[in-house]
Write a protein that holds these residues in place. Structure first.
Motif, PDB file in Angstrom:
ATOM      1  N   ASP A  46       0.817  -1.208   0.000  1.00  0.00           N
ATOM      2  CA  ASP A  46       0.000   0.000   0.000  1.00  0.00           C
ATOM      3  C   ASP A  46       0.860   1.272   0.000  1.00  0.00           C
ATOM      4  OD1 ASP A  46      -2.269  -1.563   0.008  1.00  0.00           O
ATOM      5  OD2 ASP A  46      -2.468  -1.538   2.203  1.00  0.00           O
ATOM      6  N   ARG A  47       2.122   1.143   0.497  1.00  0.00           N
ATOM      7  CA  ARG A  47       3.002   2.304   0.530  1.00  0.00           C
ATOM      8  C   ARG A  47       3.780   2.465  -0.785  1.00  0.00           C
ATOM      9  NH1 ARG A  47       5.761   1.604   6.525  1.00  0.00           N
ATOM     10  NH2 ARG A  47       3.791   1.467   7.704  1.00  0.00           N
ATOM     11  N   GLY A  48       3.625   1.522  -1.664  1.00  0.00           N
ATOM     12  CA  GLY A  48       4.264   1.623  -2.964  1.00  0.00           C
ATOM     13  C   GLY A  48       5.651   1.057  -3.024  1.00  0.00           C
ATOM     14  N   PHE A  49       6.104   0.460  -1.908  1.00  0.00           N
ATOM     15  CA  PHE A  49       7.442  -0.118  -1.914  1.00  0.00           C
ATOM     16  C   PHE A  49       7.483  -1.475  -2.637  1.00  0.00           C
ATOM     17  CE2 PHE A  49       7.407   2.588   1.892  1.00  0.00           C
ATOM     18  CZ  PHE A  49       8.447   3.420   1.580  1.00  0.00           C
ATOM     19  N   ILE A  50       6.391  -2.151  -2.665  1.00  0.00           N
ATOM     20  CA  ILE A  50       6.289  -3.483  -3.283  1.00  0.00           C
ATOM     21  C   ILE A  50       5.206  -3.436  -4.352  1.00  0.00           C
ATOM     22  CG2 ILE A  50       5.793  -5.944  -2.914  1.00  0.00           C
ATOM     23  CD1 ILE A  50       8.408  -5.081  -1.706  1.00  0.00           C
ATOM     24  N   SER A  51       5.547  -3.984  -5.494  1.00  0.00           N
ATOM     25  CA  SER A  51       4.553  -3.994  -6.579  1.00  0.00           C
ATOM     26  C   SER A  51       3.596  -5.170  -6.396  1.00  0.00           C
ATOM     27  CB  SER A  51       5.262  -4.091  -7.933  1.00  0.00           C
ATOM     28  OG  SER A  51       5.914  -5.345  -8.047  1.00  0.00           O
ATOM     29  N   ARG A  52       2.498  -5.087  -7.112  1.00  0.00           N
ATOM     30  CA  ARG A  52       1.514  -6.170  -7.060  1.00  0.00           C
ATOM     31  C   ARG A  52       2.111  -7.462  -7.652  1.00  0.00           C
ATOM     32  NH1 ARG A  52      -2.369  -7.275  -3.942  1.00  0.00           N
ATOM     33  NH2 ARG A  52      -2.910  -5.027  -3.997  1.00  0.00           N
ATOM     34  N   ALA A  53       2.976  -7.344  -8.608  1.00  0.00           N
ATOM     35  CA  ALA A  53       3.611  -8.525  -9.208  1.00  0.00           C
ATOM     36  C   ALA A  53       4.474  -9.239  -8.188  1.00  0.00           C
ATOM     37  CB  ALA A  53       4.440  -8.122 -10.412  1.00  0.00           C
ATOM     38  N   ASP A  54       5.190  -8.435  -7.346  1.00  0.00           N
ATOM     39  CA  ASP A  54       5.991  -9.073  -6.306  1.00  0.00           C
ATOM     40  C   ASP A  54       5.113  -9.832  -5.316  1.00  0.00           C
ATOM     41  OD1 ASP A  54       8.330  -8.134  -7.420  1.00  0.00           O
ATOM     42  OD2 ASP A  54       8.308  -6.282  -6.220  1.00  0.00           O
ATOM     43  N   VAL A  55       3.957  -9.274  -5.008  1.00  0.00           N
ATOM     44  CA  VAL A  55       3.022  -9.955  -4.082  1.00  0.00           C
ATOM     45  C   VAL A  55       2.549 -11.275  -4.676  1.00  0.00           C
ATOM     46  CG1 VAL A  55       0.757  -9.792  -2.976  1.00  0.00           C
ATOM     47  CG2 VAL A  55       2.319  -7.814  -2.962  1.00  0.00           C
ATOM     48  N   ASP A  56       2.265 -11.228  -5.965  1.00  0.00           N
ATOM     49  CA  ASP A  56       1.796 -12.484  -6.595  1.00  0.00           C
ATOM     50  C   ASP A  56       2.902 -13.535  -6.590  1.00  0.00           C
ATOM     51  OD1 ASP A  56      -0.613 -11.286  -7.065  1.00  0.00           O
ATOM     52  OD2 ASP A  56      -0.162 -10.733  -9.150  1.00  0.00           O
ATOM     53  N   ARG A  57       4.137 -13.068  -6.818  1.00  0.00           N
ATOM     54  CA  ARG A  57       5.245 -14.031  -6.817  1.00  0.00           C
ATOM     55  C   ARG A  57       5.438 -14.646  -5.435  1.00  0.00           C
ATOM     56  NH1 ARG A  57       8.631 -10.819  -8.304  1.00  0.00           N
ATOM     57  NH2 ARG A  57       9.699 -10.400  -6.321  1.00  0.00           N
ATOM     58  N   LEU A  58       5.355 -13.808  -4.408  1.00  0.00           N
ATOM     59  CA  LEU A  58       5.511 -14.311  -3.038  1.00  0.00           C
ATOM     60  C   LEU A  58       4.366 -15.245  -2.643  1.00  0.00           C
ATOM     61  CD1 LEU A  58       6.770 -11.033  -1.305  1.00  0.00           C
ATOM     62  CD2 LEU A  58       8.092 -13.102  -1.839  1.00  0.00           C
ATOM     63  N   THR A  59       3.201 -14.928  -3.150  1.00  0.00           N
ATOM     64  CA  THR A  59       2.048 -15.805  -2.871  1.00  0.00           C
ATOM     65  C   THR A  59       2.258 -17.179  -3.500  1.00  0.00           C
ATOM     66  OG1 THR A  59       0.562 -13.894  -2.796  1.00  0.00           O
ATOM     67  CG2 THR A  59      -0.431 -16.082  -3.155  1.00  0.00           C
ATOM     68  N   ALA A  60       2.733 -17.181  -4.744  1.00  0.00           N
ATOM     69  CA  ALA A  60       3.006 -18.458  -5.409  1.00  0.00           C
ATOM     70  C   ALA A  60       4.088 -19.232  -4.674  1.00  0.00           C
ATOM     71  CB  ALA A  60       3.413 -18.219  -6.853  1.00  0.00           C
ATOM     72  N   THR A  61       5.116 -18.498  -4.179  1.00  0.00           N
ATOM     73  CA  THR A  61       6.184 -19.178  -3.438  1.00  0.00           C
ATOM     74  C   THR A  61       5.624 -19.823  -2.162  1.00  0.00           C
ATOM     75  OG1 THR A  61       7.807 -17.598  -4.305  1.00  0.00           O
ATOM     76  CG2 THR A  61       8.418 -18.838  -2.329  1.00  0.00           C
ATOM     77  N   ARG A  62       4.728 -19.036  -1.471  1.00  0.00           N
ATOM     78  CA  ARG A  62       4.117 -19.592  -0.253  1.00  0.00           C
ATOM     79  C   ARG A  62       3.296 -20.827  -0.557  1.00  0.00           C
ATOM     80  NH1 ARG A  62      -0.595 -17.626   2.189  1.00  0.00           N
ATOM     81  NH2 ARG A  62      -1.336 -17.758   0.028  1.00  0.00           N
ATOM     82  N   ASP A  63       2.517 -20.825  -1.620  1.00  0.00           N
ATOM     83  CA  ASP A  63       1.677 -21.982  -1.978  1.00  0.00           C
ATOM     84  C   ASP A  63       2.516 -23.201  -2.352  1.00  0.00           C
ATOM     85  OD1 ASP A  63      -0.526 -20.415  -1.528  1.00  0.00           O
ATOM     86  OD2 ASP A  63      -0.867 -19.945  -3.658  1.00  0.00           O
ATOM     87  N   ALA A  64       3.604 -22.961  -3.081  1.00  0.00           N
ATOM     88  CA  ALA A  64       4.488 -24.066  -3.460  1.00  0.00           C
ATOM     89  C   ALA A  64       5.134 -24.679  -2.230  1.00  0.00           C
ATOM     90  CB  ALA A  64       5.544 -23.584  -4.432  1.00  0.00           C
ATOM     91  N   ALA A  65       5.517 -23.837  -1.262  1.00  0.00           N
ATOM     92  CA  ALA A  65       6.119 -24.358  -0.030  1.00  0.00           C
ATOM     93  C   ALA A  65       5.123 -25.212   0.742  1.00  0.00           C
ATOM     94  CB  ALA A  65       6.627 -23.211   0.828  1.00  0.00           C
ATOM     95  N   ASN A  66       3.873 -24.777   0.819  1.00  0.00           N
ATOM     96  CA  ASN A  66       2.833 -25.569   1.501  1.00  0.00           C
ATOM     97  C   ASN A  66       2.596 -26.904   0.781  1.00  0.00           C
ATOM     98  OD1 ASN A  66       2.410 -23.664   3.499  1.00  0.00           O
ATOM     99  ND2 ASN A  66       0.793 -22.605   2.341  1.00  0.00           N
ATOM    100  N   ALA A  67       2.652 -26.864  -0.536  1.00  0.00           N
ATOM    101  CA  ALA A  67       2.464 -28.104  -1.297  1.00  0.00           C
ATOM    102  C   ALA A  67       3.594 -29.080  -1.032  1.00  0.00           C
ATOM    103  CB  ALA A  67       2.354 -27.791  -2.791  1.00  0.00           C
ATOM    104  N   ARG A  68       4.852 -28.531  -0.911  1.00  0.00           N
ATOM    105  CA  ARG A  68       5.977 -29.421  -0.622  1.00  0.00           C
ATOM    106  C   ARG A  68       5.832 -30.066   0.757  1.00  0.00           C
ATOM    107  NH1 ARG A  68       8.778 -25.441  -3.607  1.00  0.00           N
ATOM    108  NH2 ARG A  68       9.238 -24.254  -1.704  1.00  0.00           N
ATOM    109  N   VAL A  69       5.222 -29.373   1.665  1.00  0.00           N
ATOM    110  CA  VAL A  69       4.949 -29.975   2.988  1.00  0.00           C
ATOM    111  C   VAL A  69       4.005 -31.165   2.847  1.00  0.00           C
ATOM    112  CG1 VAL A  69       3.895 -29.587   5.238  1.00  0.00           C
ATOM    113  CG2 VAL A  69       5.383 -27.844   4.244  1.00  0.00           C
TER     114      VAL A  69
END
Length: 393
Positions: free
Chosen positions: A162-185
């Protein structure tokens, strides 16, 4: 004969017999004696004739052969079929290697033991598999840590977007990383569970409760998926007899019929019931199998030989001893005493055979006098002297 003539005082002529001479008198007496003797002889001959005739009549009767006869009547006969066969487990379960196998380290059961469902029959070495399980368990921890880190990075990015330091694309990438990590569990957990199940299958366990019949493995043996059965279990300890019967006997039976089974080597009889009749007949022996269910008993050993006495129903028919029944090329027959005590040959059809005699399916109604024995020496039409058989005390 001479006569004497005289004249009375009135002038009448009187004629008198002259006195017989001694010779003539003797001849007359002789003739009378002869006549009397002849008459007496005739009377004696007649008396002797009638007396002899009366004696000859019973003698002629006594000359007829005496035969023992029985009147069978009609009896309710319990049909019995005797069969032989082998004993077996009713539900025989071979137990072998389910998993990948390995070296057997212990066998806690033996033939003759009772086991319950799920009980361990043999233990296979799993030292390597245990190390693999620990490795997989550690991979779960690694995957869980990666998933937690990915979740934390995503949370921080959401606060900065919301402060503009992180783009929406970065959020999507981090979300995908989080989902992949949960799947590996989840993958690591599944791999660990699979390995645990494989390890559990290394042990040979009993699929059902029952009696262990055979054991074909010893500690130190190496077994695998292609190995033969290591154990044989009789489910529930139930046994059966495989009774071999002819086609006609098999056709007269039905499931549920009771039977008595006596194993070889013992006089003890075990009660059972026919639970299955063979749907096919052996084309070589022309016999079929009746499977008689039996409860467990130590005397019933699979593979042993036994004799079964099967109840095949009851019929009402005349019952004759075997000695009364004869046979020839035309079949079975008996001799009965007919009118005027004449021997009459009667064709019969045999029925159930029992220890007390043979039932007559047709040919007799039970009221006849049947020759009990020695019928083979009689001829039809011969005069007989029937003698009633004595009833046993």
């Amino acid at each position: 004969m001479s006569y004497e003539t005289t004249i009375d005082d009135n002038g009448n002529t009187i004629v008198k017999d002259a006195t017989l001479t001694p010779q003539a008198d003797a001849d007359a007496r002789r003739r009378r004696l002869i006549i009397l003797a002849v008459l007496a002889a005739v009377v004696l001959a007649l008396v002797a004739y009638f007396l002899l005739r009366k004696k000859e009549e019973p003698a002629a009767v006594n000359q007829a052969p005496a035969v023992t006869v029985i009147t069978p009547g009609r009896t309710t006969v319990e049909g019995v079929i005797t069969a032989t066969g082998s004993l077996a487990a009713r539900r025989e379960m071979p137990v072998g290697v389910v998993g990948e196998g390995g070296r057997v380290v212990s066998v806690p059961v033996d033939a003759g033991d009772w086991v319950r469902a799920g009980q361990v029959l043999a233990v296979i070495d799993r030292s390597v598999q245990n190390e693999q399980a620990r490795s997989t368990s550690a991979q779960i921890d690694v995957a869980r840590a990666d998933a937690e880190l990915a979740q934390a990075n995503l949370d921080r990015a959401l606060k900065l977007v919301d402060r503009g330091f992180i783009s929406r694309a970065d959020v999507d990438r981090l979300t995908a990383t989080r989902d992949a990590a949960n799947a590996r569990v989840l993958v690591a957990r599944a791999q660990y569970a699979e390995l645990i199940e494989r390890n559990n299958r290394l042990n040979i366990i009993a699929p059902e409760s029952g009696l262990v019949l055979t054991r074909a493995v010893e500690p130190g043996a190496v077994v695998g998926a292609g190995s033969a059965a290591l154990f044989t279990i009789a489910k529930g300890g139930e046994m059966e007899m495989l009774a071999q019967l002819s086609e006609s006997d098999l056709a007269s039976l039905r499931t549920g019929v009771t039977a008595q089974v006596v194993p070889v080597g013992t006089d003890k009889a075990f009660s059972g019931q026919i639970w299955q009749l063979a749907p096919v007949i052996n084309d070589q022996t022309r016999q079929g199998t009746a499977r008689i269910a039996l409860s467990y008993a130590s005397e019933l050993r699979p593979g042993g030989f036994a004799t079964a006495t099967i109840n095949s129903g009851s019929v009402e028919a005349p019952m004759l001893p075997e000695s009364a029944i004869l046979s020839d090329d035309d079949g079975s027959y008996v001799y009965i005493v007919g009118p005027e005590n004449k021997a009459v040959r009667r064709r019969v059809t045999l029925g159930i055979v029992t220890d007390s005699g043979i039932a007559i399916a047709s040919g007799l109604n039970g009221s006849e006098q049947v020759v009990q024995r020695a019928g083979g020496f009689l001829t039809e039409g011969e005069t007989l002297r029937p003698v009633k058989a004595r009833r046993p005390n």
